[in-house]
Design an enzyme around this catalytic site. Structure first.
Site, short mmCIF file in Angstrom:
data_model
loop_
_atom_site.label_atom_id
_atom_site.label_comp_id
_atom_site.label_asym_id
_atom_site.label_seq_id
_atom_site.Cartn_x
_atom_site.Cartn_y
_atom_site.Cartn_z
N ASP A 27 2.70 -4.54 7.67
CA ASP A 27 1.77 -3.86 7.71
C ASP A 27 0.53 -4.94 7.82
O ASP A 27 0.20 -5.56 6.97
CB ASP A 27 1.82 -3.18 6.22
CG ASP A 27 0.35 -2.47 6.07
OD1 ASP A 27 -0.72 -2.48 6.90
OD2 ASP A 27 0.16 -1.57 5.02
N GLN B 4 -4.58 -5.23 6.95
CA GLN B 4 -5.89 -6.13 6.76
C GLN B 4 -5.91 -7.30 7.59
O GLN B 4 -6.93 -8.16 7.59
CB GLN B 4 -5.65 -6.46 5.23
CG GLN B 4 -5.98 -5.27 4.17
CD GLN B 4 -7.27 -4.60 4.27
OE1 GLN B 4 -8.27 -5.37 4.66
NE2 GLN B 4 -7.43 -3.54 3.76
N HIS C 182 0.87 -0.94 -0.01
CA HIS C 182 0.05 -0.12 -0.04
C HIS C 182 0.90 1.28 0.10
O HIS C 182 1.93 1.31 0.57
CB HIS C 182 -0.67 0.00 1.39
CG HIS C 182 -1.97 0.94 1.45
ND1 HIS C 182 -1.67 2.29 1.75
CD2 HIS C 182 -3.21 0.79 1.45
CE1 HIS C 182 -2.75 2.85 1.69
NE2 HIS C 182 -3.99 2.20 1.51
N CYS D 163 -4.64 2.59 -3.73
CA CYS D 163 -3.13 3.02 -2.96
C CYS D 163 -2.23 1.84 -3.52
O CYS D 163 -1.47 1.60 -2.67
CB CYS D 163 -3.35 3.35 -1.69
SG CYS D 163 -4.48 4.53 -1.38
N LYS E 137 -10.53 -0.10 10.13
CA LYS E 137 -10.88 -1.48 9.23
C LYS E 137 -11.29 -2.72 10.22
O LYS E 137 -11.67 -3.62 9.66
CB LYS E 137 -9.92 -1.64 8.49
CG LYS E 137 -9.57 -0.60 7.52
CD LYS E 137 -8.60 -1.08 6.52
CE LYS E 137 -8.25 0.15 5.69
NZ LYS E 137 -6.99 0.34 4.65
#
Ligand SMILES: *Cc1c(COP(=O)(O)O)cnc(C)c1O
Length: 413
Positions: free
Chosen positions: A207, A210, A130, A371, A233
């Site tokens: 990261d 998600q 991202h 992104c 999220k």
């Protein structure tokens, strides 16, 4: 209801939906079919109430307070930090920095690590990052001459492990990789990726924006040095994110931003910083939102997450099988280890047009580059449609999505 649309034992998506008030509304005269949770998830009553309760009943600025409200707010805030730490298996709350989001957490690490880097030092990213995990490293490239090396992505949407390992050199100083792609849905083999980095003596960040939503996170099992994710999220509020830093990393790094809350003492001649994690939390934090994220995690962990995972995968299968019926649709990301995020392109139809037409049928999907420009370039596309699955989605949602896609297609082709 056919077999697939039956809720899994241990988790009833229809009951869960009842807890998300926004899902009751209509869009363009049609019931809302929300398939954009990878961009931001909707919030259950438990979160809405927790945030409102802070503002209604125990709101004040946190830390250093000498009055009751300030103490209540501080206790709830620090309690949320402890909940967040337990959620990802952190050993101590002091390993948890509360940030504005995943973007802020990654910028913190890039900026602080960046202060130790020199021209020609190398960092490894992948082609499926991202922009949040690209641009902060480009800053170091522009400002310090740091070299970015890119782990390639295979056709089915995995990080090429051999090519990744071949990127390491004596100048490699840091690795930062997405745990679960927000475009492809691929869940990367984090433990293995970390082992390889550590075998070369290089620290690694994931990261987890998600993956924190769609998988069980245990930072010890992943073996990472840093793990970043975001509140909005994860069925929580926006404006709040998390950086986990293992062991004494936070003591070894220079602070990112300066201001109140992050100091022990300030004089005309110098500063003594507060202990970690406060050293990295300059200024008034997002108080109610942090407490709301704690509530979101408590709500989520009270559910059967294994059953939620199975539910999401059954919807993923249904969606992939449905898309397979379209001979002009190409799905990006077909790896085995994949969660409920589906990106696709349709021959002769632009992603934006498809998304706009589907909205007429109440179906909310995202279209664009998500992104992830380097990943779009990797696949030779400029935009995809992305449908992302959350715990509150149902087989009926997937069918409505496929139906809307069919109708949108008939307008365009
Ligand atoms: C959404 C997202 C981010 C950025 O999160 P913010 O909440 O916008 O800071 C970073 N990485 C991935 C994989 C994402 O999906």
């Amino acid at each position: 209801m056919n077999a697939l649309s039956k809720p899994q034992a241990g988790f009833d998506p229809y009951a869960a939906r009842e807890q998300f008030p926004i899902l009751k509304r209509d869009v363009n005269g049609k019931p809302l079919i929300y398939l954009d949770s990878a961009a931001s998830a909707q919030k259950p009553e438990a979160v809405i109430e927790a945030v409102a309760d802070v503002w209604r009943g125990s709101y004040a600025n946190v830390h250093r307070g000498l009055h009751t409200l300030a103490n209540e707010a501080t206790a709830a805030f620090e309690n949320a930090r402890a909940t967040i730490g337990r959620f990802i298996g952190a050993e101590r709350s002091e390993e948890i920095v509360l940030t504005k989001g995943a973007t802020d957490a990654i910028n913190l690490v890039a900026s602080s690590i960046g202060q130790t880097l020199e021209e020609g030092d190398e960092v490894i990213l992948s082609q499926m990052e991202h922009h949040s995990n690209i641009v902060p490293w480009h800053f170091l490239r522009e400002r310090k001459g740091v070299v970015i090396k890119w782990a390639p992505v295979t056709e089915d949407g995995r990080i090429d492990l051999e090519a990744y390992e071949a990127l390491f050199s004596v100048r490699t100083r840091f690795v930062s990789l997405v745990h679960m792609s927000n475009v492809l849905g691929t869940l990367n083999p984090a433990t293995r990726l970390a082992e390889i980095a550590h075998a070369h003596g290089v620290p690694i960040m994931f990261d987890g924006t998600q993956s924190a939503v769609h998988s069980h996170i245990d930072v010890a099992e992943l073996g990472c040095d840093f793990f970043a994710f975001t509140g909005h999220k994860l069925y929580g509020p926006n404006g709040v994110g998390v950086l986990y830093a293992a062991g004494d990393w936070l003591n070894r790094l220079a602070p990112y931003q300066g201001g109140g809350e992050m100091i022990a003492e300030v004089s005309e001649d110098g500063v003594v910083y507060a202990d970690a994690p406060h050293k990295f939390e300059a200024g008034t934090p997002a108080i109610a939102e942090v407490i709301g994220l704690g509530a979101a995690i408590e709500w989520l962990t009270a559910q059967d997450r294994v059953a939620i995972h199975a539910h999401e995968l059954s919807l993923l299968d249904r969606m992939m099988a449905g898309l397979d019926e379209f001979d002009d649709v190409r799905v990006l990301g077909t790896a085995q280890e994949k969660g409920g995020i589906v990106s696709f392109v349709m021959e002769n139809a632009h992603a934006h047009d498809l998304a706009q037409l589907m909205d007429k049928y109440g179906v909310a999907v995202r279209a664009g580059h998500h992104c992830a420009h380097p990943l779009m370039k990797r696949y030779g596309v400029t935009a995809t449609v992305r449908a992302s699955i959350a715990l509150y989605n149902t087989a009926e949602d997937v069918d409505a999505f496929l139906e809307a896609l069919k109708k949108a297609r008939s307008f365009l082709i």
